[in-house]
Design a protein around this motif. Structure first.
Motif, mmCIF file in Angstrom:
data_model
loop_
_atom_site.group_PDB
_atom_site.id
_atom_site.type_symbol
_atom_site.label_atom_id
_atom_site.label_comp_id
_atom_site.label_asym_id
_atom_site.label_seq_id
_atom_site.Cartn_x
_atom_site.Cartn_y
_atom_site.Cartn_z
ATOM 1 N N ARG A 5 111.751 54.647 103.430
ATOM 2 C CA ARG A 5 113.216 54.990 103.559
ATOM 3 C C ARG A 5 114.006 56.268 104.617
ATOM 4 O O ARG A 5 115.507 55.285 105.025
ATOM 5 C CB ARG A 5 113.917 55.377 102.443
ATOM 6 C CG ARG A 5 115.074 55.555 101.796
ATOM 7 C CD ARG A 5 114.971 56.713 100.498
ATOM 8 N NE ARG A 5 116.422 56.801 100.694
ATOM 9 C CZ ARG A 5 117.251 55.604 99.493
ATOM 10 N NH1 ARG A 5 117.654 54.917 99.486
ATOM 11 N NH2 ARG A 5 118.729 57.026 99.855
ATOM 12 N N ALA A 81 118.550 49.250 99.986
ATOM 13 C CA ALA A 81 118.486 48.613 98.204
ATOM 14 C C ALA A 81 117.414 47.583 98.568
ATOM 15 O O ALA A 81 116.937 47.542 97.437
ATOM 16 C CB ALA A 81 120.010 47.431 98.281
ATOM 17 N N ASN A 82 117.083 46.829 98.942
ATOM 18 C CA ASN A 82 115.958 45.823 99.593
ATOM 19 C C ASN A 82 113.892 46.876 99.360
ATOM 20 O O ASN A 82 113.268 46.448 98.527
ATOM 21 C CB ASN A 82 115.765 45.102 100.346
ATOM 22 C CG ASN A 82 116.541 43.901 100.314
ATOM 23 O OD1 ASN A 82 116.490 43.063 99.317
ATOM 24 N ND2 ASN A 82 116.649 43.391 100.962
ATOM 25 N N ALA A 84 114.293 49.950 98.967
ATOM 26 C CA ALA A 84 114.462 51.188 96.892
ATOM 27 C C ALA A 84 113.701 50.067 95.404
ATOM 28 O O ALA A 84 112.822 50.273 95.023
ATOM 29 C CB ALA A 84 114.812 51.173 96.353
ATOM 30 N N ALA A 85 114.148 48.802 95.798
ATOM 31 C CA ALA A 85 114.608 47.776 94.028
ATOM 32 C C ALA A 85 114.282 46.756 94.355
ATOM 33 O O ALA A 85 113.865 45.713 93.711
ATOM 34 C CB ALA A 85 115.231 47.947 93.462
ATOM 35 N N GLY A 86 113.917 46.215 96.137
ATOM 36 C CA GLY A 86 113.407 45.130 96.397
ATOM 37 C C GLY A 86 114.760 43.829 95.691
ATOM 38 O O GLY A 86 114.172 42.478 96.023
ATOM 39 N N MET A 87 115.727 44.275 95.782
ATOM 40 C CA MET A 87 116.746 43.190 95.686
ATOM 41 C C MET A 87 118.714 43.839 95.963
ATOM 42 O O MET A 87 117.880 44.632 96.336
ATOM 43 C CB MET A 87 117.047 42.958 93.831
ATOM 44 C CG MET A 87 117.476 44.365 92.953
ATOM 45 S SD MET A 87 117.644 43.788 91.395
ATOM 46 C CE MET A 87 118.820 44.658 90.497
ATOM 47 N N THR A 88 118.889 42.733 96.167
ATOM 48 C CA THR A 88 120.673 42.929 97.243
ATOM 49 C C THR A 88 121.385 43.167 95.469
ATOM 50 O O THR A 88 121.864 42.402 94.846
ATOM 51 C CB THR A 88 120.605 42.048 97.569
ATOM 52 O OG1 THR A 88 120.600 41.050 97.161
ATOM 53 C CG2 THR A 88 119.886 41.823 99.147
ATOM 54 N N PRO A 89 121.960 44.321 96.072
ATOM 55 C CA PRO A 89 123.407 44.759 95.295
ATOM 56 C C PRO A 89 124.421 43.471 95.612
ATOM 57 O O PRO A 89 124.409 42.338 95.727
ATOM 58 C CB PRO A 89 124.259 45.932 96.011
ATOM 59 C CG PRO A 89 123.546 45.965 96.998
ATOM 60 C CD PRO A 89 122.442 45.541 97.165
#
Length: 183
Positions: A5, A81-82, A84-89
């Motif tokens: 990060r 975002a990918n 941190a959470a593996g998904m897109t906002p």
């Protein structure tokens, strides 16, 4: 993950700073032959030149550079975002956060340039190309404050007022969008 990060943030932030400097130097009509200007142009030209083929200048505004800065901001949001959470906002959130990242980075750049200018003014003797460039960039922000608050006893308070205003807006952006101290 924190190390990755960190590296991603540094890469995006450094490139965004260079793109923002290009926009700002063109808007301020800064000296093109200054070594700092030449560095910024050489770093950004490989991406800006192709964008200019379909995004031309409008007056003194380089639309290609503005779009590139915005895309870098959006890219930073998506990549972080990918990680941190593996998904897109959501799309609308990404667009708004991308703009907030660009504004926050510009304010951070302005903050540090004002600080550097203030410190260098204590020691600067004679012409310095870096100092000349920083003065060209910060003067449009300091001049209106100096008209309201002129130097008092040789002490220029406009720098302090600008720093407080910048920090206020940065904190506000950080609180509203969660950017700055951590995305």
């Amino acid at each position: 993950m924190n190390a990755l990060r960190f590296l991603v943030e540094i890469v995006f932030d450094l490139f965004l700073i260079v793109v923002l400097l290009r926009i700002w130097m063109q808007a301020a009509r800064a000296d093109y032959f200054n070594p700092m200007s030449q560095f910024v142009v050489k770093v950004t030209n490989p991406i800006i030149k192709p964008l200019r083929s379909f995004l031309p200048m409008v007056g003194q505004w380089d639309i290609a550079s503005l779009v590139l800065a915005y895309l870098v901001g959006i890219g930073k949001i998506l990549v972080l975002a990918n990680i941190a959470a593996g998904m897109t906002p959501m799309f609308s959130d990404t667009l708004l956060m991308g703009l907030a990242v660009v504004v926050f980075q510009f304010l951070s750049l302005l903050f540090w340039l004002v600080i550097i200018m203030a410190i260098m003014s204590w020691f600067n003797r004679g012409y310095n190309p870096m100092m000349a460039m920083i003065e060209q960039l910060t003067q449009p922000f300091l001049a209106p404050i100096r008209r309201v608050i002129p130097p008092i006893g040789g002490l220029d308070l406009s720098v302090l007022v600008l720093i407080v205003a910048i920090q206020f807006v940065r904190i506000l952006l950080s609180n509203l969008f969660g950017i700055g101290m951590g995305l």
